[in-house]
Design a protein around this motif. Sequence first.
Motif, PDB file in Angstrom:
ATOM      1  N   MET A   1      25.528   7.572   0.412  1.00 55.66           N
ATOM      2  CA  MET A   1      26.472   6.480   0.378  1.00 55.66           C
ATOM      3  C   MET A   1      26.301   5.627   1.635  1.00 55.66           C
ATOM      4  SD  MET A   1      30.420   6.863  -0.510  1.00 55.66           S
ATOM      5  CE  MET A   1      31.580   5.640  -0.139  1.00 55.66           C
ATOM      6  N   LYS A   2      26.350   4.321   1.465  1.00 54.62           N
ATOM      7  CA  LYS A   2      26.152   3.399   2.586  1.00 54.62           C
ATOM      8  C   LYS A   2      27.350   3.417   3.523  1.00 54.62           C
ATOM      9  CE  LYS A   2      25.279  -1.329   3.734  1.00 54.62           C
ATOM     10  NZ  LYS A   2      25.925  -2.572   3.590  1.00 54.62           N
ATOM     11  N   GLU A   3      27.040   3.435   4.824  1.00 54.43           N
ATOM     12  CA  GLU A   3      28.098   3.374   5.836  1.00 54.43           C
ATOM     13  C   GLU A   3      28.748   2.004   5.789  1.00 54.43           C
ATOM     14  OE1 GLU A   3      28.458   5.283   9.062  1.00 54.43           O
ATOM     15  OE2 GLU A   3      27.249   6.972   8.416  1.00 54.43           O
ATOM     16  N   PRO A   4      30.065   1.936   5.975  1.00 47.44           N
ATOM     17  CA  PRO A   4      30.720   0.625   5.987  1.00 47.44           C
ATOM     18  C   PRO A   4      30.257  -0.192   7.202  1.00 47.44           C
ATOM     19  CG  PRO A   4      32.281   2.357   6.579  1.00 47.44           C
ATOM     20  CD  PRO A   4      30.993   3.035   6.198  1.00 47.44           C
ATOM     21  N   ASP A   5      30.184  -1.504   7.003  1.00 50.24           N
ATOM     22  CA  ASP A   5      29.815  -2.382   8.107  1.00 50.24           C
ATOM     23  C   ASP A   5      30.871  -2.282   9.197  1.00 50.24           C
ATOM     24  OD1 ASP A   5      27.542  -3.313   6.806  1.00 50.24           O
ATOM     25  OD2 ASP A   5      28.610  -4.993   5.893  1.00 50.24           O
ATOM     26  N   PRO A   6      30.427  -2.346  10.472  1.00 51.15           N
ATOM     27  CA  PRO A   6      31.425  -2.306  11.547  1.00 51.15           C
ATOM     28  C   PRO A   6      32.284  -3.572  11.502  1.00 51.15           C
ATOM     29  CG  PRO A   6      29.221  -2.720  12.428  1.00 51.15           C
ATOM     30  CD  PRO A   6      29.067  -2.460  10.967  1.00 51.15           C
ATOM     31  N   PRO A   7      33.509  -3.470  11.969  1.00 47.62           N
ATOM     32  CA  PRO A   7      34.380  -4.654  11.943  1.00 47.62           C
ATOM     33  C   PRO A   7      33.823  -5.750  12.858  1.00 47.62           C
ATOM     34  CG  PRO A   7      35.407  -2.870  13.177  1.00 47.62           C
ATOM     35  CD  PRO A   7      34.140  -2.325  12.584  1.00 47.62           C
ATOM     36  N   LEU A   8      34.087  -6.991  12.474  1.00 43.29           N
ATOM     37  CA  LEU A   8      33.670  -8.118  13.314  1.00 43.29           C
ATOM     38  C   LEU A   8      34.525  -8.147  14.564  1.00 43.29           C
ATOM     39  CD1 LEU A   8      33.193 -10.885  10.605  1.00 43.29           C
ATOM     40  CD2 LEU A   8      31.431  -9.550  11.745  1.00 43.29           C
ATOM     41  N   GLN A   9      33.900  -8.555  15.656  1.00 46.42           N
ATOM     42  CA  GLN A   9      34.586  -8.652  16.941  1.00 46.42           C
ATOM     43  C   GLN A   9      34.912 -10.110  17.243  1.00 46.42           C
ATOM     44  OE1 GLN A   9      35.378  -5.808  18.734  1.00 46.42           O
ATOM     45  NE2 GLN A   9      34.652  -4.836  16.852  1.00 46.42           N
ATOM     46  N   LYS A  10      35.719 -10.338  18.233  1.00 46.95           N
ATOM     47  CA  LYS A  10      36.125 -11.687  18.631  1.00 46.95           C
ATOM     48  C   LYS A  10      34.911 -12.579  18.855  1.00 46.95           C
ATOM     49  CE  LYS A  10      38.865 -14.850  20.583  1.00 46.95           C
ATOM     50  NZ  LYS A  10      39.025 -16.030  19.814  1.00 46.95           N
ATOM     51  N   LYS A  11      33.885 -12.079  19.540  1.00 47.55           N
ATOM     52  CA  LYS A  11      32.698 -12.914  19.816  1.00 47.55           C
ATOM     53  C   LYS A  11      31.984 -13.316  18.528  1.00 47.55           C
ATOM     54  CE  LYS A  11      29.499  -9.156  20.455  1.00 47.55           C
ATOM     55  NZ  LYS A  11      28.113  -9.014  20.545  1.00 47.55           N
ATOM     56  N   ASP A  12      32.049 -12.469  17.499  1.00 47.08           N
ATOM     57  CA  ASP A  12      31.446 -12.806  16.213  1.00 47.08           C
ATOM     58  C   ASP A  12      32.153 -14.015  15.595  1.00 47.08           C
ATOM     59  OD1 ASP A  12      29.680 -10.613  16.414  1.00 47.08           O
ATOM     60  OD2 ASP A  12      31.167  -9.284  15.495  1.00 47.08           O
ATOM     61  N   PHE A  13      33.480 -13.998  15.644  1.00 46.36           N
ATOM     62  CA  PHE A  13      34.246 -15.121  15.116  1.00 46.36           C
ATOM     63  C   PHE A  13      34.004 -16.384  15.943  1.00 46.36           C
ATOM     64  CE2 PHE A  13      36.591 -11.490  13.396  1.00 46.36           C
ATOM     65  CZ  PHE A  13      36.638 -11.850  12.060  1.00 46.36           C
ATOM     66  N   GLU A  14      33.887 -16.238  17.254  1.00 47.12           N
ATOM     67  CA  GLU A  14      33.606 -17.393  18.111  1.00 47.12           C
ATOM     68  C   GLU A  14      32.249 -17.994  17.780  1.00 47.12           C
ATOM     69  OE1 GLU A  14      34.003 -15.881  22.087  1.00 47.12           O
ATOM     70  OE2 GLU A  14      36.200 -15.735  21.929  1.00 47.12           O
ATOM     71  N   THR A  15      31.251 -17.153  17.556  1.00 46.20           N
ATOM     72  CA  THR A  15      29.909 -17.625  17.205  1.00 46.20           C
ATOM     73  C   THR A  15      29.929 -18.362  15.871  1.00 46.20           C
ATOM     74  OG1 THR A  15      28.885 -15.810  18.436  1.00 46.20           O
ATOM     75  CG2 THR A  15      27.528 -16.890  16.762  1.00 46.20           C
ATOM     76  N   LEU A  16      30.558 -17.776  14.879  1.00 45.18           N
ATOM     77  CA  LEU A  16      30.654 -18.421  13.573  1.00 45.18           C
ATOM     78  C   LEU A  16      31.431 -19.729  13.652  1.00 45.18           C
ATOM     79  CD1 LEU A  16      31.360 -15.326  11.297  1.00 45.18           C
ATOM     80  CD2 LEU A  16      29.349 -16.821  11.201  1.00 45.18           C
ATOM     81  N   ALA A  17      32.523 -19.737  14.391  1.00 49.86           N
ATOM     82  CA  ALA A  17      33.341 -20.947  14.524  1.00 49.86           C
ATOM     83  C   ALA A  17      32.558 -22.057  15.233  1.00 49.86           C
ATOM     84  CB  ALA A  17      34.631 -20.640  15.281  1.00 49.86           C
ATOM     85  N   GLU A  18      31.827 -21.728  16.270  1.00 48.37           N
ATOM     86  CA  GLU A  18      31.039 -22.735  16.992  1.00 48.37           C
ATOM     87  C   GLU A  18      29.952 -23.313  16.098  1.00 48.37           C
ATOM     88  OE1 GLU A  18      29.731 -25.309  19.968  1.00 48.37           O
ATOM     89  OE2 GLU A  18      31.623 -24.242  19.733  1.00 48.37           O
ATOM     90  N   PHE A  19      29.284 -22.456  15.328  1.00 47.36           N
ATOM     91  CA  PHE A  19      28.269 -22.927  14.397  1.00 47.36           C
ATOM     92  C   PHE A  19      28.870 -23.897  13.394  1.00 47.36           C
ATOM     93  CE2 PHE A  19      26.239 -22.372  10.203  1.00 47.36           C
ATOM     94  CZ  PHE A  19      25.018 -22.950  10.494  1.00 47.36           C
ATOM     95  N   ARG A  20      30.003 -23.520  12.791  1.00 45.91           N
ATOM     96  CA  ARG A  20      30.646 -24.390  11.801  1.00 45.91           C
ATOM     97  C   ARG A  20      31.113 -25.704  12.436  1.00 45.91           C
ATOM     98  NH1 ARG A  20      30.756 -22.898   6.341  1.00 45.91           N
ATOM     99  NH2 ARG A  20      31.670 -24.947   6.349  1.00 45.91           N
TER     100      ARG A  20
END
Length: 142
Positions: A1-20
């Motif tokens: 069974m596949k391990e669940p993806d780790p939760p996104l961290q604040k820096k992940d959201f900041e990176t995605l937000a800056e890209f958008r």
Amino acid sequence: MKEPDPPLQKKDFETLAEFRYQLRRFLRFSEEVTRRHGITHLQYLLLLHIKGFPGREWATVGELAERLQAQHHGVVALITRCEKLGLVERSVSPHDKRQVEIRLSRKGEECLERLARLHRAELLSLQGKFTVPDIRSFSGED
């Protein structure tokens, strides 16, 4: 069974937000500059996808619909509007009479050249600010 993806961290959201944010800034620039030159953003994209179609100087309605991620009938209407403005021309394919080739007219070529130069300059000004996030770095670690 596949391990669940780790939760996104604040820096992940900041990176995605800056890209958008940078992507939206570029798209807003494009919308405004095309409007100032007398065409819509979609008309510019149509011209760009015709000229930028790999390996040839024309594209079919179906190919343009795919490139624009739009419905076939909507692209036909867009082509008709561009044709009325003298930006594109339709012709029956000499190889397959069922196929219609969409090409840029001289006026379309000139319009696209002007706008593409402005878009390239804007992208160059964003260099270093507009980077695609490396999704592999979304490790869930702080």
